[in-house]
Motif scaffolding. Structure first.
Motif, PDB file in Angstrom:
ATOM      1  N   PHE B  75       0.833  -1.204   0.000  1.00 41.49           N
ATOM      2  CA  PHE B  75       0.000   0.000   0.000  1.00 41.49           C
ATOM      3  C   PHE B  75       0.872   1.260   0.000  1.00 41.49           C
ATOM      4  O   PHE B  75       0.660   2.188  -0.789  1.00 41.49           O
ATOM      5  N   PHE B  76       1.893   1.287   0.857  1.00 44.15           N
ATOM      6  CA  PHE B  76       2.736   2.492   0.936  1.00 44.15           C
ATOM      7  C   PHE B  76       3.566   2.683  -0.324  1.00 44.15           C
ATOM      8  O   PHE B  76       3.742   3.816  -0.787  1.00 44.15           O
ATOM      9  N   ILE B  77       4.066   1.578  -0.891  1.00 40.37           N
ATOM     10  CA  ILE B  77       4.855   1.725  -2.123  1.00 40.37           C
ATOM     11  C   ILE B  77       3.983   2.305  -3.222  1.00 40.37           C
ATOM     12  O   ILE B  77       4.379   3.226  -3.937  1.00 40.37           O
ATOM     13  N   VAL B  78       2.751   1.778  -3.344  1.00 39.35           N
ATOM     14  CA  VAL B  78       1.889   2.224  -4.439  1.00 39.35           C
ATOM     15  C   VAL B  78       1.408   3.663  -4.211  1.00 39.35           C
ATOM     16  O   VAL B  78       1.434   4.488  -5.120  1.00 39.35           O
ATOM     17  N   THR B  79       0.983   3.982  -2.991  1.00 36.56           N
ATOM     18  CA  THR B  79       0.409   5.327  -2.798  1.00 36.56           C
ATOM     19  C   THR B  79       1.480   6.409  -2.722  1.00 36.56           C
ATOM     20  O   THR B  79       1.288   7.487  -3.271  1.00 36.56           O
ATOM     21  N   VAL B  80       2.598   6.152  -2.031  1.00 41.91           N
ATOM     22  CA  VAL B  80       3.590   7.220  -1.846  1.00 41.91           C
ATOM     23  C   VAL B  80       4.663   7.184  -2.926  1.00 41.91           C
ATOM     24  O   VAL B  80       4.930   8.199  -3.586  1.00 41.91           O
ATOM     25  N   PHE B  81       5.290   6.008  -3.132  1.00 37.57           N
ATOM     26  CA  PHE B  81       6.393   5.961  -4.095  1.00 37.57           C
ATOM     27  C   PHE B  81       5.891   6.087  -5.532  1.00 37.57           C
ATOM     28  O   PHE B  81       6.508   6.738  -6.353  1.00 37.57           O
ATOM     29  N   MET B  82       4.788   5.425  -5.842  1.00 34.72           N
ATOM     30  CA  MET B  82       4.282   5.493  -7.218  1.00 34.72           C
ATOM     31  C   MET B  82       3.276   6.633  -7.386  1.00 34.72           C
ATOM     32  O   MET B  82       2.712   6.799  -8.454  1.00 34.72           O
ATOM     33  N   HIS B  83       3.049   7.405  -6.336  1.00 35.88           N
ATOM     34  CA  HIS B  83       2.193   8.590  -6.389  1.00 35.88           C
ATOM     35  C   HIS B  83       0.763   8.301  -6.792  1.00 35.88           C
ATOM     36  O   HIS B  83       0.059   9.191  -7.247  1.00 35.88           O
ATOM     37  N   LEU B  84       0.303   7.045  -6.638  1.00 36.44           N
ATOM     38  CA  LEU B  84      -1.082   6.781  -7.025  1.00 36.44           C
ATOM     39  C   LEU B  84      -2.036   7.508  -6.085  1.00 36.44           C
ATOM     40  O   LEU B  84      -3.136   7.894  -6.479  1.00 36.44           O
ATOM     41  N   GLY B  85      -1.592   7.734  -4.843  1.00 36.02           N
ATOM     42  CA  GLY B  85      -2.436   8.469  -3.903  1.00 36.02           C
ATOM     43  C   GLY B  85      -2.690   9.900  -4.330  1.00 36.02           C
ATOM     44  O   GLY B  85      -3.667  10.522  -3.899  1.00 36.02           O
ATOM     45  N   ASP B  86      -1.796  10.452  -5.186  1.00 33.75           N
ATOM     46  CA  ASP B  86      -1.952  11.838  -5.615  1.00 33.75           C
ATOM     47  C   ASP B  86      -2.746  11.962  -6.911  1.00 33.75           C
ATOM     48  O   ASP B  86      -2.997  13.069  -7.378  1.00 33.75           O
ATOM     49  N   GLU B  87      -3.086  10.800  -7.518  1.00 34.91           N
ATOM     50  CA  GLU B  87      -3.805  10.875  -8.794  1.00 34.91           C
ATOM     51  C   GLU B  87      -5.303  11.030  -8.552  1.00 34.91           C
ATOM     52  O   GLU B  87      -5.779  10.981  -7.425  1.00 34.91           O
ATOM     53  N   ARG B  88      -6.028  11.174  -9.660  1.00 30.73           N
ATOM     54  CA  ARG B  88      -7.482  11.308  -9.553  1.00 30.73           C
ATOM     55  C   ARG B  88      -8.099   9.992  -9.100  1.00 30.73           C
ATOM     56  O   ARG B  88      -7.567   8.915  -9.358  1.00 30.73           O
ATOM     57  N   LYS B  89      -9.265  10.098  -8.452  1.00 30.62           N
ATOM     58  CA  LYS B  89      -9.959   8.913  -7.961  1.00 30.62           C
ATOM     59  C   LYS B  89     -10.249   7.917  -9.080  1.00 30.62           C
ATOM     60  O   LYS B  89     -10.147   6.712  -8.887  1.00 30.62           O
ATOM     61  N   ASN B  90     -10.625   8.429 -10.269  1.00 22.31           N
ATOM     62  CA  ASN B  90     -11.063   7.501 -11.325  1.00 22.31           C
ATOM     63  C   ASN B  90      -9.932   6.606 -11.821  1.00 22.31           C
ATOM     64  O   ASN B  90     -10.146   5.436 -12.085  1.00 22.31           O
ATOM     65  N   ILE B  91      -8.688   7.149 -11.899  1.00 17.44           N
ATOM     66  CA  ILE B  91      -7.584   6.276 -12.343  1.00 17.44           C
ATOM     67  C   ILE B  91      -7.210   5.299 -11.231  1.00 17.44           C
ATOM     68  O   ILE B  91      -6.902   4.136 -11.496  1.00 17.44           O
TER      69      ILE B  91
END
Lengths: 234, 126
Positions: B75-91
């Motif tokens: 979860f942390f790698i995907v949301t913080v390192f890959m910045h998915l947490g900063d993308e739009r909800k739909n993606i």
């Protein structure tokens, strides 16, 4: 962080054309879709591994017994070397995300520094994996004595001293496929590093290419987190 | 006719830029996640090296701990390192939901049900 992604945009405006509904550029979008498909491939491999483990539940070897050697220091260090490899990959992921962060500030020197470190750690990881493979293939001094009195050492595609043949096959296939991804990741990182040093992205005024390659590199780290748990620990 | 309201591909990348101060906060988050990932890995290795696989309840607890730590690390790698947490909800949903359902289906059906059945027929006396 990304202002385009945090803006609240009306749904009709978002999907009415003329812009990316996902608020990201085409290249990054396609990198994400590629990573989903690649994650399915690795998921398939790990699920097949789980199937084999259930089938041979009683005789499946334990990671801490098979992988307990360190270079130059010999035996008796359960999982220490694998832990070191995991740590190297995590740190290389951190240097990569720091390179991406520097890219968002158009800081060429810092990007180059962190990217170079990422390449270095990647090569270190590949070397570690080569050592581990070699150690796994050569096996232990004692080996395994078969019913007919002959002794086998190590493992390959036709025999395996550690346990079921499938264990060796999965070791080679899963870590090999992952290692191949690390290898391509290192190649991508080197290419991008050269482009950074030549000032290609400075002219382009953004370092998104570093981010795209970074996505791939983090994915490689992500896969290793799962391989580490499923193959070595459980 | 040329349209002038189109968003050029490049502008997404340039929009993602941030200032020196914002960078400091982002780097602090990155170091926090690094610390967590390191500690979680050390804990996992410690548990893996000190307990042998067996049929006891303790081992079941340890396996659950492994599974939770792995998922939290992911979860942390995907949301913080890959910045998915900063993308739009739909993606975020486009990426995660299909993957989650497909994997849940395969894990339950192939690994657990089918694998268990294969183990079962091996133990049959005929």
């Amino acid at each position: 962080m990304a202002s385009e992604a945090t803006q609240s945009i009306d749904n009709t405006a978002l999907w009415d054309g003329g812009r990316s509904p996902f608020g990201m550029s085409y290249g990054k979008n396609m990198m994400w879709f590629f990573l989903v498909s690649d994650a399915l491939t690795f998921g398939g491999l790990l699920i097949a591994l789980g199937f084999a483990r259930f089938k041979f539940a009683g005789e499946w070897p334990m990671g801490e017994e098979v992988f307990q050697s360190l270079p130059f220091l010999g035996n008796g260090f359960p999982l220490v070397y694998v832990a070191l490899m995991t740590f190297i990959l995590i740190i290389s992921s951190v240097t990569m995300v720091l390179a991406v962060e520097a890219g968002h500030r158009n800081d060429k020197k810092t990007v180059a520094k962190w990217l170079a470190l990422t390449v270095l750690f990647g090569i270190f990881f590949l070397g570690s994996q080569a050592w581990e493979w070699s150690h796994f293939i050569h096996g232990t001094e004692a080996g395994l004595t078969l019913a007919d009195g002959s002794v086998i050492h190590g493992a390959n595609m036709s025999f395996n001293e550690y346990g079921p043949q499938l264990y060796a096959n999965f070791f080679f296939f899963v870590t090999g496929f992952h290692g191949f991804h690390v290898f391509t990741g290192v190649l991508f990182n080197i290419i991008i590093l050269i482009m950074v040093l030549r000032g290609v992205f400075e002219k382009r005024k953004h370092y998104e290419m570093v981010e795209k390659v970074g996505l791939y590199w983090h994915f490689v780290d992500l896969v290793w987190v799962f391989v580490f748990t499923i193959f070595y620990l459980v | 006719m040329e349209r002038d309201d189109l968003i050029v591909d490049e502008s997404y990348a340039i929009n993602a830029h941030h200032s020196e101060e914002a960078g400091k906060k982002i780097r602090r988050d990155i170091y926090k996640v690094t610390l967590f990932l390191t500690l979680a890995t050390i804990l996992e290795v410690f548990l893996g090296a000190s307990f042998k696989r067996n049929e006891t309840f303790t081992w079941d607890v340890i396996v659950t701990v492994f599974a939770i730590l792995t998922l939290v690390k992911a979860f942390f790698i995907v949301t913080v390192f890959m910045h998915l947490g900063d993308e739009r909800k739909n993606i975020q949903r486009t990426i995660l939901i299909p993957y989650f359902f497909f994997m849940a289906y395969m894990i339950i059906l192939i690994t657990i049900i089918e694998g268990d059945f294969q183990g079962l027929i091996q133990t049959l006396p005929f």
